[in-house]
Write an enzyme that holds these catalytic residues in place. Structure first.
Site, PDB file in Angstrom:
ATOM      1  N   ASN A  68       0.663  -1.185  -0.092  1.00  0.00           N
ATOM      2  CA  ASN A  68      -0.070  -0.001  -0.083  1.00  0.00           C
ATOM      3  C   ASN A  68       0.806   1.134  -0.162  1.00  0.00           C
ATOM      4  O   ASN A  68       1.819   1.280   0.583  1.00  0.00           O
ATOM      5  CB  ASN A  68      -0.857   0.017   1.106  1.00  0.00           C
ATOM      6  CG  ASN A  68      -0.384  -0.407   2.515  1.00  0.00           C
ATOM      7  OD1 ASN A  68       0.495  -0.740   2.654  1.00  0.00           O
ATOM      8  ND2 ASN A  68      -0.947   0.402   3.447  1.00  0.00           N
ATOM      9  N   GLU A  99       0.455   5.219   0.644  1.00  0.00           N
ATOM     10  CA  GLU A  99      -0.402   6.270   1.117  1.00  0.00           C
ATOM     11  C   GLU A  99      -0.035   7.970   0.557  1.00  0.00           C
ATOM     12  O   GLU A  99       1.165   7.958   0.035  1.00  0.00           O
ATOM     13  CB  GLU A  99      -0.707   6.328   2.550  1.00  0.00           C
ATOM     14  CG  GLU A  99      -1.182   4.803   3.011  1.00  0.00           C
ATOM     15  CD  GLU A  99      -1.609   4.865   4.418  1.00  0.00           C
ATOM     16  OE1 GLU A  99      -0.883   5.854   5.054  1.00  0.00           O
ATOM     17  OE2 GLU A  99      -2.054   3.913   5.008  1.00  0.00           O
ATOM     18  N   CYS A 109      -4.295   0.654  -2.415  1.00  0.00           N
ATOM     19  CA  CYS A 109      -4.025  -0.418  -1.712  1.00  0.00           C
ATOM     20  C   CYS A 109      -3.048  -1.190  -2.104  1.00  0.00           C
ATOM     21  O   CYS A 109      -2.531  -1.268  -3.449  1.00  0.00           O
ATOM     22  CB  CYS A 109      -5.271  -1.107  -1.655  1.00  0.00           C
ATOM     23  SG  CYS A 109      -6.738  -0.462  -0.703  1.00  0.00           S
ATOM     24  N   GLU A 152      -3.172  -4.584  -2.846  1.00  0.00           N
ATOM     25  CA  GLU A 152      -3.623  -5.580  -3.652  1.00  0.00           C
ATOM     26  C   GLU A 152      -3.556  -5.064  -5.240  1.00  0.00           C
ATOM     27  O   GLU A 152      -3.091  -5.620  -6.157  1.00  0.00           O
ATOM     28  CB  GLU A 152      -5.036  -6.151  -3.454  1.00  0.00           C
ATOM     29  CG  GLU A 152      -5.109  -6.654  -2.241  1.00  0.00           C
ATOM     30  CD  GLU A 152      -5.326  -5.984  -1.133  1.00  0.00           C
ATOM     31  OE1 GLU A 152      -4.751  -4.707  -0.957  1.00  0.00           O
ATOM     32  OE2 GLU A 152      -6.254  -6.372  -0.079  1.00  0.00           O
ATOM     33  N   CYS A 182     -10.335  -4.806   0.203  1.00  0.00           N
ATOM     34  CA  CYS A 182     -11.415  -3.884   0.443  1.00  0.00           C
ATOM     35  C   CYS A 182     -12.390  -4.272  -0.746  1.00  0.00           C
ATOM     36  O   CYS A 182     -11.914  -5.040  -1.722  1.00  0.00           O
ATOM     37  CB  CYS A 182     -10.960  -2.676   0.427  1.00  0.00           C
ATOM     38  SG  CYS A 182     -10.240  -2.130  -1.018  1.00  0.00           S
ATOM     39  N   CYS A 239     -10.753  -3.490  -4.318  1.00  0.00           N
ATOM     40  CA  CYS A 239      -9.536  -4.408  -5.003  1.00  0.00           C
ATOM     41  C   CYS A 239     -10.298  -5.797  -5.303  1.00  0.00           C
ATOM     42  O   CYS A 239      -9.729  -6.227  -6.384  1.00  0.00           O
ATOM     43  CB  CYS A 239      -8.720  -4.830  -3.690  1.00  0.00           C
ATOM     44  SG  CYS A 239      -7.372  -3.083  -3.192  1.00  0.00           S
TER      45      CYS A 239
HETATM   46  N1  THU Z   1      -5.326  -1.383   2.623  1.00  0.00           N
HETATM   47  C1  THU Z   1      -4.672  -2.279   1.533  1.00  0.00           C
HETATM   48  O1  THU Z   1      -3.700  -2.025   1.136  1.00  0.00           O
HETATM   49  N2  THU Z   1      -5.522  -3.171   1.279  1.00  0.00           N
HETATM   50  C2  THU Z   1      -6.774  -3.483   1.692  1.00  0.00           C
HETATM   51  O2  THU Z   1      -7.337  -4.445   1.521  1.00  0.00           O
HETATM   52  C3  THU Z   1      -7.215  -2.666   2.824  1.00  0.00           C
HETATM   53  C4  THU Z   1      -6.418  -1.539   3.317  1.00  0.00           C
HETATM   54  C5  THU Z   1      -4.512   0.019   3.024  1.00  0.00           C
HETATM   55  C6  THU Z   1      -5.149   1.323   2.446  1.00  0.00           C
HETATM   56  C7  THU Z   1      -4.539   2.091   3.473  1.00  0.00           C
HETATM   57  O3  THU Z   1      -3.086   2.438   3.226  1.00  0.00           O
HETATM   58  C8  THU Z   1      -4.285   1.405   4.764  1.00  0.00           C
HETATM   59  O4  THU Z   1      -4.593  -0.087   4.419  1.00  0.00           O
HETATM   60  C9  THU Z   1      -5.383   1.659   5.902  1.00  0.00           C
HETATM   61  O5  THU Z   1      -6.596   1.429   5.334  1.00  0.00           O
END
Ligand code: THU
Length: 157
Positions: A62, A64, A73, A75, A112, A115
Site C-alpha cells: 500500500n 498512501e 491499496c 492489492e 477491500c 480491490c
Molecule cells: N489497505 C490495503 O492496502 N489493502 C486492503 O485491502 C485494505 C486497506 C491499505 C489502505 C491504507 O493504506 C491502509 O491499508 C489503511 O486502510
C-alpha cells in the site's frame, strides 16, 4: 418469491507450512512485500503478491498520500503492476498480508471492495479462476476464486 442462498467455500490453514509449496511461496512473498508499504497515516502495512500463469510473482504494497484518495491499496498496486508488466499472462492467484507497523496481524488480511472488483476483472481477462489467499499469523484463508469473495460480480461492459 423464491428464497435463495449463497454458500462460500474456503480452506483455513493454521500456518503456511500446511499449504502447497506454491501457495506457501506466495504467502511468504506477500508478507515480504509488507516491507514496501508507505503508510505514514494509517501505519497499517499491507503486502500483496500475484502469481502469473508463467510462475512469476509480482509484489505490491500500500502507498498512501497526503491527499488520501490518491493512495492505493497493496492489492491494486500488485494487480496493476502485474497487468502492466505481463499483459499476456493470466493471474492465477493473489495473496494478501497486513498488520500495524509491519507486524503481521493474527487475523487474515481481507481485501477491500474496490480491490475485489479489480481482482474480478483480471480474473475475467485471464479466462480462469484467480484464487485469493488472505494471510494472518494465526490462520490463513484460501478462496478458490474471486466470485467467492465478490458474489454477483459486475463485469458486464
Ligand atoms: N489497505 C490495503 O492496502 N489493502 C486492503 O485491502 C485494505 C486497506 C491499505 C489502505 C491504507 O493504506 C491502509 O491499508 C489503511 O486502510
Amino acid at each position: 418469491m423464491t428464497p435463495k442462498e449463497i454458500q462460500i467455500r474456503y480452506e483455513e490453514f493454521a500456518s503456511p507450512a500446511e499449504m502447497s509449496a506454491e501457495d506457501r511461496e506466495l504467502v511468504e512473498a506477500a508478507i515480504d512485500a509488507m516491507k514496501g508499504a508507505y503508510a505514514p497515516y494509517s501505519h497499517f502495512h499491507v503486502g500483496a503478491a500475484v502469481r502469473l500463469s508463467n510462475g512469476e510473482i509480482v509484489k505490491g504494497a500500500n502507498q498512501e498520500n497526503a491527499a488520501f484518495p490518491s493512495g492505493l491499496c497493496a492489492e491494486r498496486t500488485a494487480l496493476f503492476s502485474a497487468g502492466a508488466a505481463w499483459p499476456d499472462k493470466a493471474m492465477k492467484s493473489i495473496a494478501v498480508a497486513g498488520g500495524v507497523y509491519g507486524r503481521l496481524a493474527d487475523a487474515p488480511a481481507t481485501p477491500c471492495g474496490a480491490c475485489r472488483q479489480v481482482m474480478a476483472q483480471y480474473q475475467t481477462k485471464g479466462g480462469g479462476p484467480m484464487s485469493v489467499i488472505m494471510a494472518g499469523a494465526k490462520r490463513i484463508w484460501k478462496f478458490p476464486d474471486v466470485d467467492s469473495i465478490l458474489p454477483f460480480i459486475f463485469d458486464s461492459i
